[in-house]
Motif scaffolding. Sequence first.
Motif, PDB file in Angstrom:
ATOM      1  N   GLY A 163      11.840   6.863   2.885  1.00 37.72           N
ATOM      2  CA  GLY A 163      13.209   6.511   2.528  1.00 37.72           C
ATOM      3  C   GLY A 163      13.458   6.368   1.039  1.00 37.72           C
ATOM      4  N   SER A 164      12.516   6.829   0.229  1.00 41.24           N
ATOM      5  CA  SER A 164      12.633   6.605  -1.215  1.00 41.24           C
ATOM      6  C   SER A 164      13.856   7.273  -1.844  1.00 41.24           C
ATOM      7  N   ASP A 165      14.475   8.193  -1.125  1.00 40.53           N
ATOM      8  CA  ASP A 165      15.681   8.822  -1.663  1.00 40.53           C
ATOM      9  C   ASP A 165      16.907   7.918  -1.531  1.00 40.53           C
ATOM     10  N   VAL A 166      16.837   6.928  -0.630  1.00 45.00           N
ATOM     11  CA  VAL A 166      18.007   6.065  -0.410  1.00 45.00           C
ATOM     12  C   VAL A 166      17.746   4.573  -0.589  1.00 45.00           C
ATOM     13  N   ILE A 167      16.467   4.162  -0.563  1.00 48.26           N
ATOM     14  CA  ILE A 167      16.174   2.737  -0.745  1.00 48.26           C
ATOM     15  C   ILE A 167      15.040   2.525  -1.734  1.00 48.26           C
ATOM     16  N   GLU A 168      15.046   1.353  -2.320  1.00 47.47           N
ATOM     17  CA  GLU A 168      13.960   0.878  -3.165  1.00 47.47           C
ATOM     18  C   GLU A 168      13.331  -0.270  -2.378  1.00 47.47           C
ATOM     19  N   ALA A 169      12.084  -0.090  -1.915  1.00 46.36           N
ATOM     20  CA  ALA A 169      11.457  -1.036  -0.992  1.00 46.36           C
ATOM     21  C   ALA A 169      10.556  -2.039  -1.704  1.00 46.36           C
ATOM     22  N   PHE A 170      10.620  -3.289  -1.226  1.00 49.75           N
ATOM     23  CA  PHE A 170       9.789  -4.381  -1.707  1.00 49.75           C
ATOM     24  C   PHE A 170       9.331  -5.162  -0.484  1.00 49.75           C
ATOM     25  N   SER A 171       8.268  -5.964  -0.637  1.00 48.78           N
ATOM     26  CA  SER A 171       7.845  -6.837   0.445  1.00 48.78           C
ATOM     27  C   SER A 171       7.276  -8.121  -0.126  1.00 48.78           C
ATOM     28  N   CYS A 172       7.265  -9.156   0.718  1.00 51.07           N
ATOM     29  CA  CYS A 172       6.680 -10.434   0.314  1.00 51.07           C
ATOM     30  C   CYS A 172       6.327 -11.220   1.557  1.00 51.07           C
ATOM     31  N   GLY A 173       5.630 -12.338   1.348  1.00 49.63           N
ATOM     32  CA  GLY A 173       5.273 -13.217   2.451  1.00 49.63           C
ATOM     33  C   GLY A 173       5.704 -14.636   2.159  1.00 49.63           C
ATOM     34  N   VAL A 174       6.055 -15.372   3.196  1.00 49.29           N
ATOM     35  CA  VAL A 174       6.430 -16.770   3.001  1.00 49.29           C
ATOM     36  C   VAL A 174       5.194 -17.611   2.712  1.00 49.29           C
ATOM     37  N   ALA A 175       4.013 -17.137   3.117  1.00 45.33           N
ATOM     38  CA  ALA A 175       2.728 -17.774   2.794  1.00 45.33           C
ATOM     39  C   ALA A 175       1.728 -16.647   2.544  1.00 45.33           C
ATOM     40  N   PRO A 176       1.814 -15.978   1.372  1.00 52.35           N
ATOM     41  CA  PRO A 176       1.013 -14.784   1.115  1.00 52.35           C
ATOM     42  C   PRO A 176      -0.488 -15.015   1.306  1.00 52.35           C
ATOM     43  N   ALA A 177      -1.122 -14.057   1.973  1.00 58.82           N
ATOM     44  CA  ALA A 177      -2.548 -14.149   2.273  1.00 58.82           C
ATOM     45  C   ALA A 177      -3.410 -13.807   1.063  1.00 58.82           C
ATOM     46  N   GLY A 178      -2.876 -13.046   0.134  1.00 58.91           N
ATOM     47  CA  GLY A 178      -3.637 -12.676  -1.052  1.00 58.91           C
ATOM     48  C   GLY A 178      -4.425 -11.385  -0.908  1.00 58.91           C
ATOM     49  N   TYR A 179      -4.267 -10.695   0.212  1.00 63.88           N
ATOM     50  CA  TYR A 179      -4.969  -9.425   0.423  1.00 63.88           C
ATOM     51  C   TYR A 179      -4.156  -8.569   1.381  1.00 63.88           C
ATOM     52  N   ILE A 180      -4.475  -7.280   1.419  1.00 65.91           N
ATOM     53  CA  ILE A 180      -3.902  -6.379   2.419  1.00 65.91           C
ATOM     54  C   ILE A 180      -5.013  -6.111   3.429  1.00 65.91           C
ATOM     55  N   ALA A 181      -4.734  -6.314   4.694  1.00 65.68           N
ATOM     56  CA  ALA A 181      -5.740  -6.156   5.745  1.00 65.68           C
ATOM     57  C   ALA A 181      -6.362  -4.762   5.705  1.00 65.68           C
ATOM     58  N   ASP A 182      -7.676  -4.709   5.925  1.00 68.06           N
ATOM     59  CA  ASP A 182      -8.404  -3.439   5.888  1.00 68.06           C
ATOM     60  C   ASP A 182      -7.824  -2.382   6.827  1.00 68.06           C
ATOM     61  N   PRO A 183      -7.453  -2.742   8.073  1.00 70.31           N
ATOM     62  CA  PRO A 183      -6.872  -1.709   8.944  1.00 70.31           C
ATOM     63  C   PRO A 183      -5.571  -1.119   8.389  1.00 70.31           C
ATOM     64  N   VAL A 184      -4.797  -1.928   7.707  1.00 69.54           N
ATOM     65  CA  VAL A 184      -3.557  -1.432   7.103  1.00 69.54           C
ATOM     66  C   VAL A 184      -3.894  -0.392   6.037  1.00 69.54           C
ATOM     67  N   GLN A 185      -4.841  -0.727   5.175  1.00 68.91           N
ATOM     68  CA  GLN A 185      -5.246   0.208   4.131  1.00 68.91           C
ATOM     69  C   GLN A 185      -5.777   1.511   4.726  1.00 68.91           C
ATOM     70  N   ARG A 186      -6.605   1.386   5.772  1.00 69.65           N
ATOM     71  CA  ARG A 186      -7.177   2.567   6.415  1.00 69.65           C
ATOM     72  C   ARG A 186      -6.095   3.455   7.025  1.00 69.65           C
ATOM     73  N   ILE A 187      -5.168   2.833   7.756  1.00 72.37           N
ATOM     74  CA  ILE A 187      -4.109   3.599   8.420  1.00 72.37           C
ATOM     75  C   ILE A 187      -3.204   4.286   7.401  1.00 72.37           C
ATOM     76  N   LEU A 188      -2.854   3.580   6.338  1.00 76.74           N
ATOM     77  CA  LEU A 188      -2.003   4.196   5.313  1.00 76.74           C
ATOM     78  C   LEU A 188      -2.721   5.369   4.645  1.00 76.74           C
ATOM     79  N   ARG A 189      -4.008   5.204   4.362  1.00 70.61           N
ATOM     80  CA  ARG A 189      -4.782   6.313   3.764  1.00 70.61           C
ATOM     81  C   ARG A 189      -4.834   7.511   4.712  1.00 70.61           C
ATOM     82  N   GLU A 190      -5.069   7.243   6.005  1.00 72.53           N
ATOM     83  CA  GLU A 190      -5.135   8.322   6.997  1.00 72.53           C
ATOM     84  C   GLU A 190      -3.843   9.120   7.045  1.00 72.53           C
ATOM     85  N   ARG A 191      -2.740   8.468   6.761  1.00 73.21           N
ATOM     86  CA  ARG A 191      -1.441   9.135   6.788  1.00 73.21           C
ATOM     87  C   ARG A 191      -1.031   9.672   5.422  1.00 73.21           C
ATOM     88  N   GLY A 192      -1.935   9.561   4.455  1.00 69.43           N
ATOM     89  CA  GLY A 192      -1.679  10.106   3.117  1.00 69.43           C
ATOM     90  C   GLY A 192      -0.666   9.309   2.321  1.00 69.43           C
TER      91      GLY A 192
END
Length: 114
Positions: free
Chosen positions: A50-79
């Motif tokens: 959606g980068s042509d129509v939105i500028e995306a941001f994210s946050c947490g109400v109690a941030p964990a301080g890391y991105i979960a390994d499965p998230v990183q793996r899945i995003l990499r798998e999808r390029g």
Amino acid sequence: MSRLKPPDPVQHAAVSRVTSPSVGKRRVLFVCVGNCIRSQFAEAFARAYGSDVIEAFSCGVAPAGYIADPVQRILRERGMALAGLASKSVYEAGAGPFDIIVNISGSPLPRNFP
């Protein structure tokens, strides 16, 4: 494989009336609890598709301080780019105001958020 459905025109019209009539990309903030899984996926997919129509941001109400390994793996798998993704608080998410805040935390957000 399931396909994404087009937005409901009634719901889409309601969102369009609620958001500010700014010119250019809509600033969207995805909020979850730890900002390490759900909102990271949402931000990454929004940037990728959606980068042509939105500028995306994210946050947490109690941030964990890391991105979960499965998230990183899945995003990499999808390029998808991991650059710029990090677990962060609302104060680190990006300067507001935001046109749309998507709360996927499961808890109500304070009225003055962000």
